[in-house]
Design a protein around this motif. Sequence first.
Motif, short mmCIF file in Angstrom:
data_model
loop_
_atom_site.label_atom_id
_atom_site.label_comp_id
_atom_site.label_asym_id
_atom_site.label_seq_id
_atom_site.Cartn_x
_atom_site.Cartn_y
_atom_site.Cartn_z
N UNK A 117 35.84 54.09 39.82
CA UNK A 117 35.44 52.72 40.13
C UNK A 117 34.82 52.08 38.89
N UNK A 118 35.09 50.80 38.71
CA UNK A 118 34.50 50.01 37.62
C UNK A 118 33.23 49.34 38.14
N UNK A 119 32.14 49.44 37.38
CA UNK A 119 30.87 48.86 37.83
C UNK A 119 30.21 48.05 36.73
N UNK A 120 29.53 46.99 37.14
CA UNK A 120 28.79 46.15 36.18
C UNK A 120 27.56 45.58 36.87
N UNK A 121 26.75 44.89 36.10
CA UNK A 121 25.53 44.29 36.62
C UNK A 121 25.64 42.80 36.79
N UNK A 122 26.87 42.27 36.83
CA UNK A 122 27.10 40.83 36.91
C UNK A 122 26.78 40.30 38.30
N UNK A 123 26.08 39.18 38.33
CA UNK A 123 25.85 38.50 39.60
C UNK A 123 26.96 37.50 39.89
N UNK A 124 27.64 37.05 38.83
CA UNK A 124 28.67 36.03 38.98
C UNK A 124 30.06 36.65 38.78
N UNK A 125 31.07 35.81 38.84
CA UNK A 125 32.45 36.21 38.64
C UNK A 125 32.59 36.87 37.25
N UNK B 126 37.39 44.46 29.50
CA UNK B 126 37.18 45.89 29.80
C UNK B 126 37.71 46.22 31.20
N UNK B 127 37.48 45.31 32.13
CA UNK B 127 37.98 45.49 33.48
C UNK B 127 39.51 45.46 33.50
N UNK B 128 40.09 44.57 32.71
CA UNK B 128 41.55 44.48 32.61
C UNK B 128 42.13 45.79 32.07
N UNK B 129 41.50 46.34 31.04
CA UNK B 129 41.96 47.61 30.49
C UNK B 129 41.89 48.73 31.52
N UNK B 130 40.81 48.74 32.29
CA UNK B 130 40.65 49.72 33.37
C UNK B 130 41.78 49.59 34.39
N UNK B 131 42.08 48.36 34.81
CA UNK B 131 43.15 48.14 35.79
C UNK B 131 44.50 48.57 35.24
N UNK B 132 44.75 48.27 33.95
CA UNK B 132 46.02 48.67 33.33
C UNK B 132 46.18 50.19 33.37
N UNK B 133 45.10 50.91 33.04
CA UNK B 133 45.17 52.38 33.02
C UNK B 133 45.42 52.93 34.41
N UNK B 134 44.72 52.38 35.41
CA UNK B 134 44.90 52.86 36.78
C UNK B 134 46.34 52.62 37.25
N UNK B 135 46.90 51.44 36.93
CA UNK B 135 48.27 51.13 37.33
C UNK B 135 49.27 52.01 36.58
N UNK B 136 49.02 52.22 35.30
CA UNK B 136 49.92 53.04 34.47
C UNK B 136 50.08 54.44 35.06
N UNK C 203 32.50 56.89 37.62
CA UNK C 203 32.16 55.48 37.49
C UNK C 203 32.31 55.06 36.03
N UNK C 204 32.99 53.94 35.81
CA UNK C 204 33.14 53.36 34.47
C UNK C 204 32.19 52.16 34.41
N UNK C 205 31.08 52.31 33.69
CA UNK C 205 30.08 51.25 33.57
C UNK C 205 30.46 50.30 32.43
N UNK C 206 30.21 49.02 32.62
CA UNK C 206 30.67 48.00 31.68
C UNK C 206 30.03 48.13 30.31
N UNK D 146 30.11 51.97 27.65
CA UNK D 146 30.85 51.21 26.65
C UNK D 146 29.85 50.60 25.67
N UNK D 147 30.07 50.76 24.41
CA UNK D 147 29.34 50.16 23.29
C UNK D 147 29.05 51.17 22.18
N UNK D 148 28.64 52.40 22.55
CA UNK D 148 28.29 53.37 21.52
C UNK D 148 26.95 53.07 20.89
N UNK D 149 25.99 52.59 21.68
CA UNK D 149 24.66 52.24 21.17
C UNK D 149 23.72 53.44 21.24
N UNK D 150 22.52 53.24 20.68
CA UNK D 150 21.55 54.33 20.60
C UNK D 150 21.14 54.82 21.98
#
Length: 364
Positions: A203-211, A221-231, A267-270, A298-302
């Motif tokens: 499942x793809x998850x994010x903290x967005x309140x809006x669209x 990132x969500x589009x890439x996730x959907x492409x992989x699942x469909x592939x 879970x794939x976090x945004x 996603x990001x590769x941050x500290x």
Amino acid sequence: MANNEKKYRQVYDYLMQYIADNHLQSDDKLPTENELSGHLKLSRTTIRRALQELVDDNIAYRVQGGGTYLSAKQCAKPNLSFIPLVIGNQDKETGFYDYISGAESFLSHHSCYLTVHCSHSDIKLEEQIIQRLIDDGIRCMMIRAVSSHSADFFLHHIRNGIRFVFLDCLPYAVDSDLVTSDNITGGMNACEYLIRLGHQRIFFTDGQENDITTTNTVRDRYTGYLHAMAKHGLQQFSRHISCPGESEQVQKILSELFQTPESPTALFAVNDMHASSIVSALKEIGLRVPEDVSVIGFDGTAIASAFSPKITTVEQQFFNIGYHAAELAYQQSQEQSINSYSFTHKYLPTGMLIGESTKQLLAK
């Protein structure tokens, strides 16, 4: 030696920004060695070296016993010897320091200097900073904007010939120059890594309140996730879960999710910040990461490498984003006329940083 070199460059950059911020003119006096030493808490040797470098670069001249003054040659340079970077916040999770290092790396080789302006995630303050820069004659600048911006402010200035080079993401409904990561491919790679580990209910998850489509990085990132699942023929398992709000609300959403018969195994976090909050919430509701559920960010941050467990994540090239944004801004600043209707979008590749938050799913 490396530390002394860094301090000297900091003084040099401070003086260049001091010249710009105070609109110094030819023969205006720069702060004295004593003033700079007291203000910056650095040795006079370091201060003297930076001042001498200004003299060597013909930016300033010295009068024996009388101080250091701005040269006529420096004042003859165009205003765009300084290219601003306006940034929403200074969190390490945004790649702030790497953006700056990358931009300075390019501009330092082109007799051009970076000024940094932070809005502390305040949209009104950000607009005031940008407007002040425009009023001072700046026609091109780099922006890492506050994400919830309205389009009208930027569109107005773009129509009037101002050139914005955005880092990472564009404000909704705005087209402009952009340097960012290839978020679609990054999203695909993250999802396919989980699929190779045997996961299907990802499942793809994010903290967005809006669209989520209003933010191009999240959407891609969500589009890439959907492409992989469909592939891989797994589209029937794909699902988007929004987990906005405080930790208690995130825990409630996840608790309800994992009580359903078709709960996810991964879970794939945004982004990494959201991934860390997801891992913490899962622990609070009694689920182990990665034993019970895998999490990828996603990001590769500290925060990803410092978290426990170390989070598997998609790595962005923040330094190179800053470098190429500065390159594009510099090129635009050298143009005699600006085409307000032709924009460049540059997408940089991502990589994978394998941590401890994902594991092979055992066949049942």
